[in-house]
Design an enzyme around this catalytic site. Structure first.
Site, PDB file in Angstrom:
ATOM      1  N   TYR A 161     -41.656 -28.611-116.315  1.00 56.83           N
ATOM      2  CA  TYR A 161     -40.290 -28.078-116.216  1.00 56.83           C
ATOM      3  C   TYR A 161     -40.276 -26.571-116.476  1.00 56.83           C
ATOM      4  O   TYR A 161     -39.629 -25.807-115.754  1.00 56.83           O
ATOM      5  CB  TYR A 161     -39.394 -28.813-117.217  1.00 56.83           C
ATOM      6  CG  TYR A 161     -37.913 -28.555-117.059  1.00 56.83           C
ATOM      7  CD1 TYR A 161     -37.183 -29.227-116.089  1.00 56.83           C
ATOM      8  CD2 TYR A 161     -37.243 -27.666-117.896  1.00 56.83           C
ATOM      9  CE1 TYR A 161     -35.815 -29.018-115.949  1.00 56.83           C
ATOM     10  CE2 TYR A 161     -35.883 -27.444-117.765  1.00 56.83           C
ATOM     11  CZ  TYR A 161     -35.173 -28.128-116.789  1.00 56.83           C
ATOM     12  OH  TYR A 161     -33.820 -27.904-116.649  1.00 56.83           O
ATOM     13  N   LYS A 165     -39.205 -23.702-113.757  1.00 48.54           N
ATOM     14  CA  LYS A 165     -38.073 -22.811-114.021  1.00 48.54           C
ATOM     15  C   LYS A 165     -38.517 -21.351-114.124  1.00 48.54           C
ATOM     16  O   LYS A 165     -37.767 -20.443-113.751  1.00 48.54           O
ATOM     17  CB  LYS A 165     -37.352 -23.253-115.289  1.00 48.54           C
ATOM     18  CG  LYS A 165     -36.648 -24.604-115.160  1.00 48.54           C
ATOM     19  CD  LYS A 165     -35.605 -24.593-114.046  1.00 48.54           C
ATOM     20  CE  LYS A 165     -34.785 -25.874-113.998  1.00 48.54           C
ATOM     21  NZ  LYS A 165     -33.750 -25.846-112.933  1.00 48.54           N
TER      22      LYS A 165
END
Length: 252
Positions: A161, A165
């Site tokens: 993640y 991002k």
């Protein structure tokens, strides 16, 4: 009652990926409040998406729910084609769709890494590229990418993640430079810990001590910033920026 012609996004078209719940739902409603015709993209929950459409219509704006897995090029192309057939223009793209599959790196399976990268990063690439063909021709448009504070500072158990991002941040800055000559702005919003389904299983005591304001944020607070970037004339001179909505969690 129809949306006022004085609304800042009157007759403009906004696509919100992952628009059926959480931050996406709040963004769809915020843009509808500005008079936008809203495309509520969803991956699987048509019932939730149609509920958002009904809310938008009750506010006096127009909306449609369109299913597409934004990590799939063919489905993204079909999504954009459907929007163009319906309204013939795209003015705002909010790349919000995302998933989390958290675990420590030593336990992380390749499929969990790939699934998060595919949706959270490649999905942003595919949607932006598809929409850019329309916006570049229009010589106008506003693109807002939803990244995360963990893309800036990292977080144990979120290697996939955080990497995705962080990639969105680099992508935002690069595309902002490429699209600026055509009058298209590209910015990113980096939420901290927001009260959504994604944070429902996290124990507040483990997180709140790191947040100076001492609470989770709300989807509406994130949507308020996206609304500004999408609709306000004061945002026309902002591009390539990453703005945190995190209660002071990340200060630099």
């Amino acid at each position: 009652m129809a949306a006022s012609s004085n609304s800042r996004l009157h007759d403009q078209v906004a696509i919100v990926t992952g628009g059926s719940r959480g931050i996406g739902r709040a963004v769809a409603l915020a843009l509808a409040a500005e008079g936008a015709n809203v495309v509520v993209n969803y991956a699987s929950s048509s019932q939730a998406a149609e509920a958002v459409v009904a809310e938008v219509v009750s506010m006096g704006s127009m909306a449609i729910a369109l299913q597409a897995d934004v990590s799939r090029p063919d489905q993204v192309d079909a999504l954009i084609a459907a929007v163009m057939e319906k309204w013939g223009r795209i003015d705002v793209l909010v790349n919000n769709a995302g998933i989390a599959r958290d675990t420590l790196l030593l336990r992380m399976k390749l499929e969990d890494w790939q699934a998060v990268i595919d949706l959270n990063l490649t999905g942003v690439f595919l949607c932006t590229k598809a929409v850019s063909k329309v916006m570049l021709k229009q010589r106008s448009g506003r693109i807002i990418n939803v990244t995360s504070v963990v893309g800036e500072i990292g977080n144990a158990g979120q290697a996939n993640y955080s990497a995705a991002k962080a990639g969105v941040i680099g992508f935002t800055k690069t595309i902002a430079k490429e699209f600026a000559p055509r009058g298209i702005t590209v910015n990113a919003v980096a939420p901290g810990f927001i009260s959504t389904d994604m944070t429902a299983d996290i124990k507040p005591d483990d997180i709140l001590k790191f947040i100076p304001l001492g609470r989770y944020g709300t989807p509406e607070e994130v949507a308020g910033l996206i609304r500004f970037l999408a609709a306000d004339s004061a945002a026309a001179y902002m591009t390539g920026q990453v703005i945190n909505v995190d209660g002071g969690m990340v200060m630099s």
